[in-house]
Design an enzyme around this catalytic site. Structure first.
Site, PDB file in Angstrom:
ATOM      1  N   ALA A   1       0.834  -1.208   0.000  1.00 23.24           N
ATOM      2  CA  ALA A   1       0.000   0.000   0.000  1.00 23.24           C
ATOM      3  C   ALA A   1       0.864   1.251   0.000  1.00 23.24           C
ATOM      4  O   ALA A   1       0.597   2.222  -0.726  1.00 23.24           O
ATOM      5  CB  ALA A   1      -0.917  -0.016   1.223  1.00 23.24           C
TER       6      ALA A   1
ATOM      7  N   GLU B   1       4.040   1.450  -0.977  1.00 21.22           N
ATOM      8  CA  GLU B   1       4.800   1.509  -2.230  1.00 21.22           C
ATOM      9  C   GLU B   1       3.950   2.110  -3.349  1.00 21.22           C
ATOM     10  O   GLU B   1       4.429   2.934  -4.138  1.00 21.22           O
ATOM     11  CB  GLU B   1       5.263   0.103  -2.628  1.00 21.22           C
ATOM     12  CG  GLU B   1       6.333  -0.475  -1.713  1.00 21.22           C
ATOM     13  CD  GLU B   1       6.630  -1.931  -1.998  1.00 21.22           C
ATOM     14  OE1 GLU B   1       7.490  -2.504  -1.300  1.00 21.22           O
ATOM     15  OE2 GLU B   1       6.009  -2.503  -2.922  1.00 21.22           O
TER      16      GLU B   1
ATOM     17  N   ASP C   1       7.633  -2.276  56.485  1.00 26.18           N
ATOM     18  CA  ASP C   1       6.294  -2.312  55.888  1.00 26.18           C
ATOM     19  C   ASP C   1       5.698  -3.700  56.148  1.00 26.18           C
ATOM     20  O   ASP C   1       6.414  -4.647  56.508  1.00 26.18           O
ATOM     21  CB  ASP C   1       6.404  -2.026  54.387  1.00 26.18           C
ATOM     22  CG  ASP C   1       5.075  -2.127  53.678  1.00 26.18           C
ATOM     23  OD1 ASP C   1       4.090  -1.577  54.189  1.00 26.18           O
ATOM     24  OD2 ASP C   1       5.016  -2.776  52.612  1.00 26.18           O
TER      25      ASP C   1
END
Length: 734
Positions: A383, A385, A503
């Site tokens: 497409a 090209e 933590d």
């Protein structure tokens, strides 16, 4: 600084032919070869001092030894897998499983364990050949679906190597990818993540890959970045393009002009449709012919006044599915020409052969309409090209919306290739399009391709590859090895006053799908009690959990507790108190309403209600959907709270809103100022723990550890809570 580039593809970019008993190489044609040549003969010439190309040569090692391939721009690195092994790797796993599945033909996919084994074995052959050649500073650029595991194999052997991977075909949705056996899924995805940068043609393919990684490997991503091992891996879209100047300038080439005059004479006053494709069931050639027949029946005035030039390039015709498709196409064309055509007019001119460059451009620039309608295509350079070759700004492009190129070439007439009626109508619309409209559309598409040509594509890719390598160095993850651990323990033993800031979720215990069931086990409780038994040690658990839960689980221990990221504090031997800035909670009702909306929109997410904060958890929800919802919720909450004294935290599978001025860093700072600590160990896994790591970054007595393999302000990383337990157990045993 110049460096070497090692390009890796399934086949070397040359064909070896025997003429007069002498083997002679010639450069092969193909989109990848043209793309790489255009870049390396342009901008890339200044970047790379040497170029090597690794791949299978298509001949035996004995033949290769007598071939003179030195006249090429590349140094070739041939790979010689066994003949049977290569057959199962190439025609088996690559083209009988990956190709049909990635192109949305799951019924064509064949699941042969022997083919998968051969696929992995050939990739290992590539790895061995490359490792024998690679030097420090080399860049490896891997191409396409044949070599998906290769990056991971190379990374294992050469951890510091710069690796880019580009996939030239679509990446399917997770619902399709998941039908692959799980062991094979893991090998493919983990192999791909060995690269530093993974490129796809479109944003759609990127999204599919990210969701697949989420669902198959259960790892998260931050937009286009995936944390894998000790590295950040970038995933992005780079729509491959063509050498615009080559096709544009070919319009005036004498060889093209001569052929164009020949085709114009053949065409006469007729309209011409042109298609060129490889033989492949993904290209939609049969559907295209059905639509063309329907067009002729619906618009009989074109009978005798139109010709459809269809060129099909041989490809993989040893695979049964391809032979079956060719037979169907041959029979359909023969039937159409014999029933609709006449002695003086054949509606379809059909060629099953290769076209040379001049023939291709001459046909591009002669036709009135280019018909490019694949059922699924990664990009489709035909497409581009066609558009680039139309220097005359004439012609119409009819393009399948299932091609990657459709995302860029929006001025084409886009169609659904499965709808023969729509395609027939669109052919008629295209043939009747006014020349002014043709020029406007072609001009717009030519401008886009000229700006983002193949050179720009490669520059874009290598620019991003350089950036991700710089990011990896900036956020290098340093795991706590035995040497660092020994130094930490020595510092602990020689200290007089020690502070532990720990933590809870993701650090002391693994995450649980139900947060209420993440209570500490007997061994953890015993370990914390042992740490507290030393009078020199002050131990604090500093968590986002609510105070009631922390008290229930840990309140009987002689440790300090800090809840809701610092909003509530229970010092050693003391009672719970609230921080001054955590008093107003009038905002909670409206924030909860906003969060509740996202609970409805993301099944299995939920809201955790605390005294001074609200948290929306999405750990148990669909990873891809929830990550999108989380992004939307975070943006909405930030916008809503912009004039309010609130912070919006984007944590680990949780978004939390809390009073401004409350964070773990400030809570840690108050503790550090309360005593003269000469040893501090701070461990956490979440974004909220980064506030502590920042506070402690310049404290010479502090050791900071991030749990997980994410980049962090912490000095060290440990993989899992199990390793945290092991570290604390070693310290407690001193």
């Amino acid at each position: 600084m110049q460096k070497r580039l090692l390009i890796v593809s399934n086949r070397l970019p040359l064909t070896i032919e025997k003429k007069d008993h002498i083997y002679q190489p010639r450069q092969s044609s193909g989109g990848l070869i043209s793309a790489v040549d255009a870049y390396l003969n342009g901008e890339g010439e200044e970047v790379f001092s040497e170029r090597l190309w690794a791949g299978v040569p298509g001949v035996s090692s004995e033949v290769w030894d007598v071939v003179d391939a030195r006249q090429s721009d590349y140094h070739y690195l041939p790979v010689f897998p066994g003949e049977e092994e290569y057959e199962q790797y190439y025609n088996g796993f690559s083209n009988s499983l990956l190709w049909p599945l990635f192109h949305y033909f799951p019924s064509f996919a064949e699941y042969e364990p022997a083919s998968f084994d051969a696929y992995m074995a050939v990739n290992k052959s590539f790895c061995r050949a490359l490792c024998a050649e690679i030097r420090p500073g080399d860049v490896v650029w891997i191409h396409d679906y044949h070599l998906l595991p290769l990056a991971g194999m190379l990374r294992e052997k050469r951890p510091d190597l710069t690796i880019g991977l580009f996939l030239h075909i679509p990446f399917p949705s997770y619902e399709l990818f998941r039908v692959i056996p799980k062991r094979w899924q893991k090998a493919l995805l983990e192999g791909m993540l060995g690269a530093d940068l993974i490129g796809f043609h479109t944003a759609e393919y990127v999204a599919h890959f990210l969701k697949t990684v989420d669902m198959s490997l259960k790892i998260t991503h931050d937009d286009q970045y995936i944390q894998w091992g000790t590295r950040q891996v970038q995933v992005d879209a780079f729509p491959v393009s063509i050498d615009f100047d080559l096709f544009n300038e070919a319009f005036d080439h004498p060889g093209v002009e001569s052929l164009r005059q020949k085709y114009q004479q053949m065409k006469g006053k007729k309209k011409m449709i042109f298609s060129v494709d490889r033989l492949d069931y993904t290209k939609g050639i049969y559907n295209r012919l059905i639509a063309f027949e329907r067009f002729l029946l619906r618009y009989p005035e074109y009978k005798g006044n139109i010709v459809f030039v269809l060129v099909m390039v041989p490809s993989r015709d040893t695979i049964m599915k391809y032979n079956e498709k060719k037979k169907m196409i041959d029979e359909f064309i023969g039937n159409l020409n014999s029933t609709v055509g006449s002695i003086s007019w054949q509606p379809v001119i059909y060629q099953y052969d290769h076209l040379d460059f001049n023939e291709l451009v001459a046909l591009y620039t002669t036709c009135d309409l280019a018909l490019i309608t694949p059922l699924r295509d990664g990009m489709n350079l035909v497409a581009k090209e066609f558009v680039a070759s139309r220097k005359d700004e004439k012609g119409v492009l009819v393009l399948s919306e299932m091609a990657g190129a459709a995302a860029e070439l929006k001025e084409a007439l886009l169609i659904n290739p499965n709808d023969a009626d729509e395609l027939a109508e669109t052919i008629a619309d295209g043939l009747g399009m006014a020349e002014e409209d043709q020029r406007a559309r072609i001009r717009s598409m030519r401008k886009l391709i000229r700006q983002y040509d193949v050179n720009a594509w490669a520059i874009d890719f290598f620019g991003e590859l350089d950036q991700i390598k710089a990011l990896q160095l900036k956020f290098e993850v340093k795991f706590l090895d035995n040497f660092a651990k020994a130094a930490m323990i020595d510092a602990y033993k020689s200290s007089a006053r020690r502070l532990f800031l720990l933590d809870y979720d993701g650090t002391l215990v693994n995450f649980s799908k139900d947060p209420s069931k993440a209570s500490p086990g007997k061994e953890l409780l015993q370990l914390l009690e042992k740490l507290c038994s030393f009078p020199e040690n002050d131990v604090y658990v500093i968590s986002g959990r609510d105070s009631v839960t922390l008290d229930k689980w840990l309140g009987h221990l002689p440790i300090g507790l800090i809840a809701e990221h610092g909003a509530k504090n229970k010092p050693l031997g003391g009672k719970w108190s609230n921080e001054a800035l955590a008093e107003s909670t009038a905002w909670k009702e409206k924030i909860e309403d906003i969060m509740q909306h996202y609970v409805f929109r993301s099944p299995d997410s939920f809201i955790e209600r605390k005294d001074f904060s609200l948290a929306w958890h999405y750990r148990n929800a669909d990873p891809f959907l929830a990550s999108r919802r989380a992004k939307d919720l975070h943006e909405e909450l930030v916008e809503y709270t912009v004039q309010m004294p609130l912070d919006v935290l984007n944590g680990h599978k949780v978004i939390e809103v809390r009073n401004k001025g409350i964070n773990k860093g400030l809570a840690a700072a108050r503790l550090i100022d309360s005593a003269d600590y000469d040893f501090i160990l701070c461990i956490g896994d979440d974004q909220t723990d980064e506030d502590m790591f920042k506070i402690l970054a310049k404290n010479s007595a502090a050791y900071t550890v991030k749990v997980g393999h994410q980049a962090s302000f912490a000095a060290y990383n440990l993989y899992t809570p199990f390793l945290v337990f092991s570290l604390l157990d070693s310290i407690a045993g001193m």
